[in-house]
Structures are given as C-alpha cells and as structure tokens.
Scaffold this active site. Structure first.
Site, mmCIF file in Angstrom:
data_model
loop_
_atom_site.group_PDB
_atom_site.id
_atom_site.type_symbol
_atom_site.label_atom_id
_atom_site.label_comp_id
_atom_site.label_asym_id
_atom_site.label_seq_id
_atom_site.Cartn_x
_atom_site.Cartn_y
_atom_site.Cartn_z
ATOM 1 C CB CYS B 124 -11.275 -28.953 -23.516
ATOM 2 S SG CYS B 124 -11.613 -27.905 -22.086
ATOM 3 C CG HIS B 268 -12.789 -27.222 -26.660
ATOM 4 N ND1 HIS B 268 -13.994 -27.422 -26.011
ATOM 5 C CD2 HIS B 268 -12.022 -26.487 -25.812
ATOM 6 C CE1 HIS B 268 -13.938 -26.833 -24.826
ATOM 7 N NE2 HIS B 268 -12.767 -26.264 -24.682
ATOM 8 C CG ASN B 299 -14.923 -24.035 -22.427
ATOM 9 O OD1 ASN B 299 -15.167 -25.242 -22.388
ATOM 10 N ND2 ASN B 299 -13.698 -23.560 -22.445
#
Lengths: 81, 343
Positions: B124, B268, B299
């Site tokens: 990420c 993020h 996500n």
C-alpha cells in the site's frame, strides 16, 4: 505518582466516553468492553492509546487482547504505571 | 596518468506530477453481495471500515489492461506523448505472474519505446515508493518523464470466507506522469520500513507451500488452499494511525508546509476508521478536504492514492495546483509520505 483504583476507573471512563460515546457512569469494573459497552476492536485500540498517554503506561498489542473487562484494564494500569 | 573522469548526469532542478488517471473495474460489489460470503451486516461493514461498495475486476480487466487504461488518461492530461516517457514503474502486489515484470508489457502497449520498465513491491506504500523513485530519476538525469502506476487485483488474493478481510479489498489502477518542473512539486519523500512487523499483514502462505499441498492432495496430505491476504487488525490500526501520523508530520516539516496550507489530504484508502483517527492524531484542520474514496472503491492498495487523487480533482473537492499530503502504508511494514502539488 500514586494513583488509586477509583482515579484510574474515572479516567478510563472519561476516555471511553470520549471515544465511544458511552455514558461515563456505565463504565464499571465488571463491564466487558465489547459485550457490554459496545467498544469494537478498533475503538479499543484508541482507548488503549489514550490510556497509555493519560496514565504513562505501555500496553503492548499482545496485552490488549487480554483486557476483556474494564476491571482488567484498571488492574493492568495500576500494576504497570 | 590522470584518472579519466565520468561526465556527470544532469537532471531537472525539480519534478512534479503533470497528470493523473484512474481505472475502476465495471463490476460493483455492494455490501449486500459480500453478505453472501460472510456472516455480517451492511451496518457492521460500514461502521468498521466505511466501505459501502467496492469494484472487482472481470477476466478482461487484467493488471496490464487496467494499467494501460489509467495511464492513457494520465498521459493525455499531462500533455506529453507516450514516446517521451523515459521510465515506467508499476507498483503492485497482485500481478500473479512474477516474470517478466508486467511493466514491460504496459510500456510496450502504450508505445513508450525502449523506456526502462520494472515492477516494485511495496504494497500500500507502492505509489509513494514509485513517486520517490520517479522524482530521483528526473532530478538525477536518468529520465525526463516517468510513468508511475499503482495497480491491484486484490480480489484474486481475497479469502471470501475470512470475516475480517472479505469486505475490505478492491481492484483498480491509478497512474501519474511525473516530469521536470521549474518549481518544487514533490517534497522530500519520507519513507521507510519495519520488518519486525512483517507478519501483521501478509500473504497466508508462499506459492511453493500452496503447490506442495496441492501435490500432497493427490497422495495423502493437507488440503490445498489458494493464498490470500490476511491482517491482524489491532496492531495494524495502532501503527497506521499513530506511527503514520508522525510520518505525515515529518513529510509536512520536510516540505516546509503547515497543515492549514494543504488543499487536500490523501491517505492510502485502507479503512475509513484509520483515516478518521489519523486526522485526529495529526490535528488536521477541518478546512482541509480529505480523500474518502474508500466508501465506493474499497482498499485497492497501491492504486488507492492516485484513484482518490483523480476523484478529488474531478469532483472539485481539490484543485490543480493545490498542495496535497499523501501517505501510503501497508504490508512490510512499509510507508511513504510526501507533500505534492496536484496536477
């Protein structure tokens, strides 16, 4: 710094109230964070971090899982602060 | 005899993001569909993650295809041509064919000539890592324009029976073109890793282990299980909020920018709860618009920051030329934060 059990409970109740919106008077020693107070696992981390700051204590991630009730947390803080 | 001296490479004084583009898969998976796999509720998923729906890629929406689509938009917005691109960096953890790097196919399909093309694995934080590399390449003189792509098909690594992660992940691609600039457009990238916490977010098992079990099934052995991503929520939450708030502050300090000067905060898109808690820990002024793309995208790991950036610019929440604080963090553990000028 000597801290009494009542002081820790009172401080913890304020934290739980601020983070999870639970009335402070409902935060009692025999209450379970998840089952009685509806503090979910992520809010529990917020409570722990706020408690670490307020009581100058370290509560490692492995220990958080053992803090089922408000009393568990109060005792841990008293023993380690 | 004097030692011959190597002529120094010279690059641009500064770099900046010139264009951004995203690709979101066609198929929308609302929470109601997730409830077919796990015993949960729409309300529970929303309260734990802020996610209402996510996009999952179909068979045609490969890592390469989504990347090419996103990159095409970024190239068009930047005003350059694909032939001018001197580097293609693809951040991903979900391209399941390791060799060759998917970046070479993407570069070839876009028409980037012989540009160096490679993949990076920084989960990420992959987009921030790629941005840091691109900035260094441009200022170091090894490229004039660099394409940075964050792309994931996390649905391929999702265990739909895992109550704690089945609702989290999504698919998509986000891309930016980074190029030379007369003024600083990318602040110092604050990045790092903490391998002592490598197990708190990880693939459940290595591919060789999974295949060994599959072989064993033919004789006597354990049942083979496709590897998936798993997370230990509480340690991840604590690290992502309080440690990352410090990293975000370092990125602001390094850039000489204060939080009230930001036109956007683009963390993020890991979990809305992490975003909310990080805002508090960072004491971010309420006037700064915050990316909340996760509600409709889930996500998407390396893709989440450029996707959220594109959405904020398209919706008018943020404007071209505004300063944005970006921060990525995830499996490794790894992180990368920087203040950037929005394209």
């Amino acid at each position: 710094m000597a801290t009494t059990k009542d002081e820790v409970l009172e401080g913890l109740a304020e934290i739980v109230n601020e983070i999870a919106g639970i009335p402070a008077e409902d935060v009692e020693l025999d209450k379970s964070f998840t089952d009685d107070l509806d503090v979910d696992s992520l809010s529990m981390v917020e409570v722990v971090v706020a408690a670490e700051e307020r009581f100058d204590v370290k509560i490692p991630d492995d220990e958080v899982k053992n803090l089922k009730t408000v009393g568990d947390a109060v005792n841990y803080i008293l023993a380690n602060a | 005899m004097t030692t011959p001296q190597i002529r120094p490479a010279t690059g641009a004084a500064f770099s900046r993001i010139l264009g951004v583009g995203g690709y979101r898969p066609v198929r929308v998976i609302p929470n109601s569909e997730v409830l077919n796999w796990i015993d949960s509720s729409d309300e529970w998923i929303r309260s734990r993650s802020g996610i209402a729906e996510r996009r999952w890629a179909g068979p045609e929406e490969s890592v390469a295809e989504m990347s090419v689509q996103a990159a095409g938009k970024a190239i068009a917005q930047s005003g350059i041509t694909a032939e001018q691109i001197g580097g293609v960096i693809v951040a991903t953890v979900s391209h399941l064919k390791q060799t060759p790097a998917i970046a070479t196919e993407i570069a070839q399909r876009l028409g980037c000539g012989t540009a160096p093309a490679f993949d990076i694995s920084a989960a990420c934080a992959g987009f921030g890592y790629g941005l840091g590399l691109a900035d260094g390449m441009i200022r170091g003189g090894s490229a004039e324009y660099v394409l940075v792509i964050g792309v994931e098909r996390l649905s391929d690594l999702t265990d739909t029976s895992d109550r704690s992660t089945a609702f989290i992940f999504g698919d998509g691609a986000g891309a930016v073109i980074v190029g030379p600039s007369d003024t600083p457009g990318i602040g110092k990238v604050i990045w790092g890793s903490d391998g002592s916490q490598r197990d708190v977010i990880s693939q459940t098992q290595a591919w060789d282990t999974a295949f060994a079990k599959q072989d064993a099934v033919n004789g006597v052995g354990e049942e083979q299980k496709w590897p998936a991503l798993r997370m230990d929520g509480q340690p991840v939450f604590r690290w992502a909020v309080w440690e990352m708030a410090k990293v975000a502050q370092q990125a602001l300090d390094a850039a000489g920018i204060t939080a009230d000067q930001l036109g956007a905060f683009i963390p993020h898109q890991a979990n809305m709860r992490i975003t909310d808690a990080m805002i508090k820990a960072l004491k971010l002024p309420a006037s700064v618009p915050v990316a909340r793309d996760i509600a409709e995208t889930g996500n998407t790991s390396a893709a989440s920051i450029p996707l959220a950036m594109e959405r904020m610019l398209e919706s008018g929440e943020a404007r071209s030329g505004d300063l944005a604080l970006i921060i990525g963090f995830g499996a490794g553990l790894v992180y990368a934060a920087a203040v950037v000028t929005l394209p």
